[in-house]
Write a protein that holds these residues in place. Structure first.
Motif, PDB file in Angstrom:
ATOM      1  N   ARG A   1       0.836  -1.202   0.000  1.00 13.38           N
ATOM      2  CA  ARG A   1       0.000   0.000   0.000  1.00 13.38           C
ATOM      3  C   ARG A   1       0.874   1.256   0.000  1.00 13.38           C
ATOM      4  NH1 ARG A   1      -2.047   3.915   3.040  1.00 13.38           N
ATOM      5  NH2 ARG A   1      -0.728   3.335   4.803  1.00 13.38           N
ATOM      6  N   LEU A   2       1.943   1.228   0.792  1.00  7.27           N
ATOM      7  CA  LEU A   2       2.825   2.401   0.857  1.00  7.27           C
ATOM      8  C   LEU A   2       3.528   2.647  -0.483  1.00  7.27           C
ATOM      9  CD1 LEU A   2       4.425   1.887   4.397  1.00  7.27           C
ATOM     10  CD2 LEU A   2       2.658   3.527   3.734  1.00  7.27           C
ATOM     11  N   VAL A   3       3.869   1.577  -1.181  1.00  6.73           N
ATOM     12  CA  VAL A   3       4.480   1.742  -2.512  1.00  6.73           C
ATOM     13  C   VAL A   3       3.509   2.448  -3.448  1.00  6.73           C
ATOM     14  CG1 VAL A   3       5.311   0.516  -4.558  1.00  6.73           C
ATOM     15  CG2 VAL A   3       6.042  -0.210  -2.281  1.00  6.73           C
ATOM     16  N   GLU A   4       2.217   2.152  -3.291  1.00  6.26           N
ATOM     17  CA  GLU A   4       1.203   2.773  -4.151  1.00  6.26           C
ATOM     18  C   GLU A   4       0.965   4.239  -3.808  1.00  6.26           C
ATOM     19  OE1 GLU A   4      -0.581   1.644  -6.762  1.00  6.26           O
ATOM     20  OE2 GLU A   4       0.658  -0.176  -6.764  1.00  6.26           O
ATOM     21  N   VAL A   5       0.858   4.541  -2.505  1.00  5.91           N
ATOM     22  CA  VAL A   5       0.437   5.892  -2.119  1.00  5.91           C
ATOM     23  C   VAL A   5       1.603   6.826  -1.816  1.00  5.91           C
ATOM     24  CG1 VAL A   5      -1.761   5.030  -1.251  1.00  5.91           C
ATOM     25  CG2 VAL A   5       0.153   5.294   0.337  1.00  5.91           C
ATOM     26  N   GLU A   6       2.746   6.287  -1.378  1.00  9.32           N
ATOM     27  CA  GLU A   6       3.892   7.123  -1.043  1.00  9.32           C
ATOM     28  C   GLU A   6       5.195   6.518  -1.582  1.00  9.32           C
ATOM     29  OE1 GLU A   6       2.524   9.161   3.170  1.00  9.32           O
ATOM     30  OE2 GLU A   6       3.621   7.250   3.244  1.00  9.32           O
ATOM     31  N   PRO A   7       5.268   6.306  -2.874  1.00 13.59           N
ATOM     32  CA  PRO A   7       6.455   5.644  -3.410  1.00 13.59           C
ATOM     33  C   PRO A   7       7.743   6.421  -3.179  1.00 13.59           C
ATOM     34  CG  PRO A   7       5.117   6.593  -5.169  1.00 13.59           C
ATOM     35  CD  PRO A   7       4.305   6.672  -3.921  1.00 13.59           C
ATOM     36  N   PHE A   8       7.633   7.754  -3.081  1.00 18.58           N
ATOM     37  CA  PHE A   8       8.818   8.591  -2.912  1.00 18.58           C
ATOM     38  C   PHE A   8       9.518   8.334  -1.577  1.00 18.58           C
ATOM     39  CE2 PHE A   8       5.076  10.784  -1.401  1.00 18.58           C
ATOM     40  CZ  PHE A   8       5.453  11.303  -0.177  1.00 18.58           C
ATOM     41  N   ARG A   9       8.812   7.797  -0.593  1.00 20.52           N
ATOM     42  CA  ARG A   9       9.428   7.512   0.707  1.00 20.52           C
ATOM     43  C   ARG A   9      10.269   6.233   0.678  1.00 20.52           C
ATOM     44  NH1 ARG A   9       7.625  10.900   4.534  1.00 20.52           N
ATOM     45  NH2 ARG A   9       5.611  11.903   4.213  1.00 20.52           N
ATOM     46  N   ARG A  10      10.002   5.356  -0.265  1.00 18.52           N
ATOM     47  CA  ARG A  10      10.757   4.116  -0.462  1.00 18.52           C
ATOM     48  C   ARG A  10      10.866   3.302   0.836  1.00 18.52           C
ATOM     49  NH1 ARG A  10      12.573   3.824  -5.356  1.00 18.52           N
ATOM     50  NH2 ARG A  10      14.167   2.242  -4.983  1.00 18.52           N
ATOM     51  N   GLU A  11       9.756   3.265   1.571  1.00 22.23           N
ATOM     52  CA  GLU A  11       9.744   2.540   2.836  1.00 22.23           C
ATOM     53  C   GLU A  11       9.950   1.042   2.630  1.00 22.23           C
ATOM     54  OE1 GLU A  11       9.805   3.723   5.779  1.00 22.23           O
ATOM     55  OE2 GLU A  11       9.488   5.829   5.262  1.00 22.23           O
ATOM     56  N   ALA A  12       9.363   0.494   1.570  1.00 18.80           N
ATOM     57  CA  ALA A  12       9.511  -0.938   1.310  1.00 18.80           C
ATOM     58  C   ALA A  12      10.959  -1.279   0.993  1.00 18.80           C
ATOM     59  CB  ALA A  12       8.590  -1.362   0.170  1.00 18.80           C
ATOM     60  N   GLN A  13      11.605  -0.437   0.189  1.00 18.80           N
ATOM     61  CA  GLN A  13      13.006  -0.689  -0.158  1.00 18.80           C
ATOM     62  C   GLN A  13      13.907  -0.597   1.064  1.00 18.80           C
ATOM     63  OE1 GLN A  13      10.904   1.059  -2.012  1.00 18.80           O
ATOM     64  NE2 GLN A  13      11.231   0.667  -4.191  1.00 18.80           N
ATOM     65  N   LYS A  14      13.633   0.380   1.933  1.00 13.53           N
ATOM     66  CA  LYS A  14      14.447   0.524   3.140  1.00 13.53           C
ATOM     67  C   LYS A  14      14.313  -0.702   4.038  1.00 13.53           C
ATOM     68  CE  LYS A  14      14.061   5.575   3.198  1.00 13.53           C
ATOM     69  NZ  LYS A  14      13.447   6.744   3.910  1.00 13.53           N
ATOM     70  N   ARG A  15      13.086  -1.186   4.168  1.00 13.18           N
ATOM     71  CA  ARG A  15      12.875  -2.361   5.018  1.00 13.18           C
ATOM     72  C   ARG A  15      13.522  -3.601   4.401  1.00 13.18           C
ATOM     73  NH1 ARG A  15       9.582  -3.894   9.353  1.00 13.18           N
ATOM     74  NH2 ARG A  15      10.568  -5.796  10.124  1.00 13.18           N
ATOM     75  N   LEU A  16      13.380  -3.755   3.092  1.00 12.80           N
ATOM     76  CA  LEU A  16      13.999  -4.876   2.400  1.00 12.80           C
ATOM     77  C   LEU A  16      15.510  -4.857   2.595  1.00 12.80           C
ATOM     78  CD1 LEU A  16      13.903  -7.246   0.326  1.00 12.80           C
ATOM     79  CD2 LEU A  16      14.040  -5.497  -1.478  1.00 12.80           C
ATOM     80  N   ALA A  17      16.119  -3.702   2.364  1.00 14.45           N
ATOM     81  CA  ALA A  17      17.579  -3.590   2.481  1.00 14.45           C
ATOM     82  C   ALA A  17      18.033  -3.878   3.905  1.00 14.45           C
ATOM     83  CB  ALA A  17      18.027  -2.195   2.046  1.00 14.45           C
ATOM     84  N   ARG A  18      17.331  -3.324   4.876  1.00 15.09           N
ATOM     85  CA  ARG A  18      17.706  -3.535   6.269  1.00 15.09           C
ATOM     86  C   ARG A  18      17.608  -5.000   6.661  1.00 15.09           C
ATOM     87  NH1 ARG A  18      13.950  -1.421  11.019  1.00 15.09           N
ATOM     88  NH2 ARG A  18      13.209  -3.569  10.974  1.00 15.09           N
ATOM     89  N   ASP A  19      16.495  -5.638   6.308  1.00 12.32           N
ATOM     90  CA  ASP A  19      16.277  -7.015   6.738  1.00 12.32           C
ATOM     91  C   ASP A  19      17.252  -7.985   6.081  1.00 12.32           C
ATOM     92  OD1 ASP A  19      14.221  -6.055   8.282  1.00 12.32           O
ATOM     93  OD2 ASP A  19      12.783  -7.586   7.652  1.00 12.32           O
ATOM     94  N   VAL A  20      17.518  -7.802   4.788  1.00 22.08           N
ATOM     95  CA  VAL A  20      18.412  -8.746   4.114  1.00 22.08           C
ATOM     96  C   VAL A  20      19.839  -8.592   4.615  1.00 22.08           C
ATOM     97  CG1 VAL A  20      19.322  -9.557   1.924  1.00 22.08           C
ATOM     98  CG2 VAL A  20      16.941  -8.854   2.069  1.00 22.08           C
ATOM     99  N   VAL A  21      20.312  -7.359   4.780  1.00 26.15           N
ATOM    100  CA  VAL A  21      21.669  -7.173   5.291  1.00 26.15           C
ATOM    101  C   VAL A  21      21.777  -7.712   6.718  1.00 26.15           C
ATOM    102  CG1 VAL A  21      23.434  -5.473   5.902  1.00 26.15           C
ATOM    103  CG2 VAL A  21      22.170  -5.232   3.773  1.00 26.15           C
ATOM    104  N   THR A  22      20.727  -7.539   7.508  1.00 25.55           N
ATOM    105  CA  THR A  22      20.725  -8.113   8.857  1.00 25.55           C
ATOM    106  C   THR A  22      20.800  -9.629   8.798  1.00 25.55           C
ATOM    107  OG1 THR A  22      19.431  -6.259   9.723  1.00 25.55           O
ATOM    108  CG2 THR A  22      19.445  -8.269  11.021  1.00 25.55           C
TER     109      THR A  22
END
Length: 443
Positions: A308-329
């Protein structure tokens, strides 16, 4: 960054990548694997659903030491193994000391055979990597195996009599990897042609020794996966199973995990945690939700909220930040993840450059345009050497216009020198708001 997350206005504890869990809202692990897009092809789906929903079974996945490290494609298998173990099943992690001496057939050309010493060294490295993703405690503790243990004692005659007699050449020729090579200019050697027999032997041995009844692997390995299924049926009269996960590609059809020929390796010496973090951070909006399903242990509800956030607020890139954080962790641990996040924020946001871990900062700057310099090198010369400007004259004009900063401080004098004052003896050059370069200063 490892505290609570806020989704849909509700604060929820961050699900630690170091202590993953399956999503309890699914009826069983089979349904979760399907929802996450991890089942591209399989033997009988209904039988698998029942099998994985019943008593604990033993399953395996194999990794060949054809390089000194696993990569992101292998991470799909490692996380799939972990999901199955979290569901109560017993994993066997196989590192192919014998199959690694041959290598599975590539689509276009014969592999270069590595020395036995090199393969043995790589077996140890890959084994250590695989072990990080499995638990070796409890009733369903993992076990590591090496197929060299059962292939090395076999004579050529015994191999042909006991195993080779069960294979039909016509069937082997139809395997995708083999047929592709047969139709290429390179052809295929008997060595690589025999690979599917060796992998079939692996499954048979693991079935006999440990009661293994499921093998997982990439869908491009389907011919090799079914080789073992068929062999066990012929020799033992038993039905066993295989799951082929999809090959991960980007939405534009390009190969996942490749950037100008550079794979994203799991070994931090071959691919820094910072580079891995940036790789995930740059995931396209069209791909990020699918990546969250495959590469994280976020729940279905959490992933749907990120969608939903990708649809309504893509500029915040919240999904990408979470993906990057979780995989590196997951791959490098929470400390490394925190360090690379801090480095990214300091370089591209408002973080404190002076507070960064020296090696993390140096790794980050290696991913930017960079140059080596001395304490006598001018900022203007460094601008030219890093490619931020085309000439000394352009560099002087950029300084005069107030568009250049060194280590976060605007440069007013075109005779100013680089300092290497940041941790690790480096400096960060910035031209404009977003164009950065690194300077490694030798004292």
């Amino acid at each position: 960054m490892d505290g609570a997350d806020t989704l849909n206005g509700v604060s929820t504890p961050a699900r630690s990548a170091t202590a993953p869990a399956n999503d309890p809202t699914f009826e069983g692990i089979w349904d979760e694997l399907v929802w996450r897009g991890l089942v591209h092809v399989s033997t009988d789906p209904e039988a698998l659903r029942a099998l994985l929903g019943g008593q604990p079974i033993t399953y395996y996945c194999g990794f060949d030491p054809t390089a000194p490290s696993l990569h992101l494609g292998n991470l799909v298998q490692l996380l799939t193994m972990r999901r199955l173990q979290l569901a109560g099943h017993k994993p066997l992690g196989l590192v192919g000391g014998s199959t690694g001496l041959i290598g599975d057939p590539r689509p276009t050309a014969e592999r270069t055979l590595n020395t036995k010493e090199t393969v043995a060294e790589w077996v140890g490295k890959l084994r250590a990597q695989v072990e990080r993703y499995l638990s070796f405690d409890g009733d369903n503790a993992a076990r590591m195996v090496n197929n060299l243990d059962w292939t090395a004692p076999l004579s050529a005659i015994d191999f042909l009599r006991e195993i080779g007699k069960h294979y039909r050449v016509g069937t082997m020729l139809k395997k995708d990897a083999v047929s592709a090579r047969l139709n290429s200019d390179a052809g295929i050697s008997y060595t690589e042609f025999s690979y599917q027999i060796l992998q079939g032997l692996d499954y048979l041995e693991l079935f006999r020794q440990y009661g293994c009844v499921l093998q997982t692997g990439g869908s491009d390995q389907w011919g090799n996966l079914t080789s073992g299924v068929d062999l066990i049926h012929r020799v033992e009269g038993a039905s066993v199973h295989a799951i082929g996960t999809p090959l991960i590609t980007n939405s534009d059809g390009t190969k996942f995990g490749k950037s100008e020929g550079n794979a994203i390796w799991l070994d931090p010496e071959m691919c820094s945690p910072y580079r891995m973090y940036q790789f995930w951070l740059n995931t396209d909006d069209a791909d990020v939700i699918a990546r969250l399903k495959v590469f994280t242990f976020l729940t279905r509800a959490e992933i749907e909220e990120y969608a939903r956030l990708v649809e309504v607020e893509p500029f915040r890139r919240e999904a990408q930040k979470r993906l990057a954080r979780d995989v590196v962790t997951t791959v490098h641990g929470p400390d490394a993840a925190a360090q690379v996040i801090a480095a990214s924020e300091a370089l591209f946001g408002t973080g404190d450059l002076t507070a960064l871990d020296p090696e993390t900062l140096r790794s980050a700057l290696r991913e930017l345009p960079n140059t080596e310099a001395t304490v006598e090198t001018t900022v203007v010369q460094a601008l030219v050497d890093t490619g931020l400007v085309a000439s000394l004259g352009e560099g002087r004009r950029a300084v005069a216009q107030g568009g250049v900063s060194l280590d976060g401080v605007r440069v007013d004098d075109d005779g100013a020198l680089v300092t290497g004052a940041l941790p690790g003896g480096v400096s960060v050059l910035r031209r404009g708001k977003k164009t950065l370069a690194g300077v490694f200063v030798a004292v």
